[in-house]
Enzyme design. Structure first.
Site, PDB file in Angstrom:
ATOM      1  N   MET A   2      27.562 -32.494   5.444  1.00  0.00           N
ATOM      2  CA  MET A   2      27.615 -31.565   4.341  1.00  0.00           C
ATOM      3  C   MET A   2      28.486 -32.161   3.236  1.00  0.00           C
ATOM      4  SD  MET A   2      29.348 -27.781   4.253  1.00  0.00           S
ATOM      5  CE  MET A   2      30.937 -28.290   4.854  1.00  0.00           C
ATOM      6  N   PRO A   3      27.902 -32.833   2.282  1.00  0.00           N
ATOM      7  CA  PRO A   3      28.686 -33.361   1.167  1.00  0.00           C
ATOM      8  C   PRO A   3      29.242 -32.226   0.292  1.00  0.00           C
ATOM      9  CG  PRO A   3      26.551 -34.451   1.302  1.00  0.00           C
ATOM     10  CD  PRO A   3      26.513 -33.280   2.225  1.00  0.00           C
ATOM     11  N   ILE A   4      30.490 -32.379  -0.089  1.00  0.00           N
ATOM     12  CA  ILE A   4      31.120 -31.448  -1.027  1.00  0.00           C
ATOM     13  C   ILE A   4      31.597 -32.275  -2.216  1.00  0.00           C
ATOM     14  CG2 ILE A   4      32.954 -29.771  -1.423  1.00  0.00           C
ATOM     15  CD1 ILE A   4      32.992 -29.333   1.637  1.00  0.00           C
ATOM     16  N   ILE A  46      24.173 -29.762   0.229  1.00  0.00           N
ATOM     17  CA  ILE A  46      25.129 -30.303  -0.745  1.00  0.00           C
ATOM     18  C   ILE A  46      25.824 -29.155  -1.478  1.00  0.00           C
ATOM     19  CG2 ILE A  46      25.379 -31.698  -2.840  1.00  0.00           C
ATOM     20  CD1 ILE A  46      22.878 -33.269  -1.834  1.00  0.00           C
ATOM     21  N   HIS A  47      27.134 -29.214  -1.486  1.00  0.00           N
ATOM     22  CA  HIS A  47      27.942 -28.203  -2.172  1.00  0.00           C
ATOM     23  C   HIS A  47      28.560 -28.839  -3.410  1.00  0.00           C
ATOM     24  CE1 HIS A  47      28.289 -25.363   1.376  1.00  0.00           C
ATOM     25  NE2 HIS A  47      27.637 -26.414   1.855  1.00  0.00           N
TER      26      HIS A  47
END
Length: 61
Positions: free
Chosen positions: A1-3, A39-40
Site C-alpha cells: 500500500m503506497p502512501i 495507492i493513498h
C-alpha cells in the site's frame, strides 16, 4: 500500500488538488506497478506564514 504525501503552499483550487491526486496515483501505479486502488495520496496544505525559505517566511516575502 503506497502512501504518498504531497506538501504545498495554500491557494490551489479543488480542481487542481483533484488533478494532482489523480496524476500522482497514475504515476505511482505505472512506475512501481501498484494497484491504483491501493495507492493513498495525502495532501498537506501549508499556510504561507507557516513555511520559510532562506530565513524568511513566505508570507513576509
Amino acid at each position: 500500500m503506497p502512501i504518498v504525501t504531497v506538501k504545498f503552499l495554500e491557494g490551489r483550487s479543488d480542481e487542481q488538488k483533484r488533478a494532482l491526486v489523480e496524476r500522482v496515483t497514475e504515476a505511482v501505479a505505472e512506475t512501481i506497478q501498484a494497484n491504483p486502488e491501493k495507492i493513498h495520496v495525502v495532501l498537506e496544505e501549508m499556510r504561507k506564514d507557516h513555511y520559510g525559505v532562506a530565513g524568511k517566511r513566505i508570507s513576509d516575502q
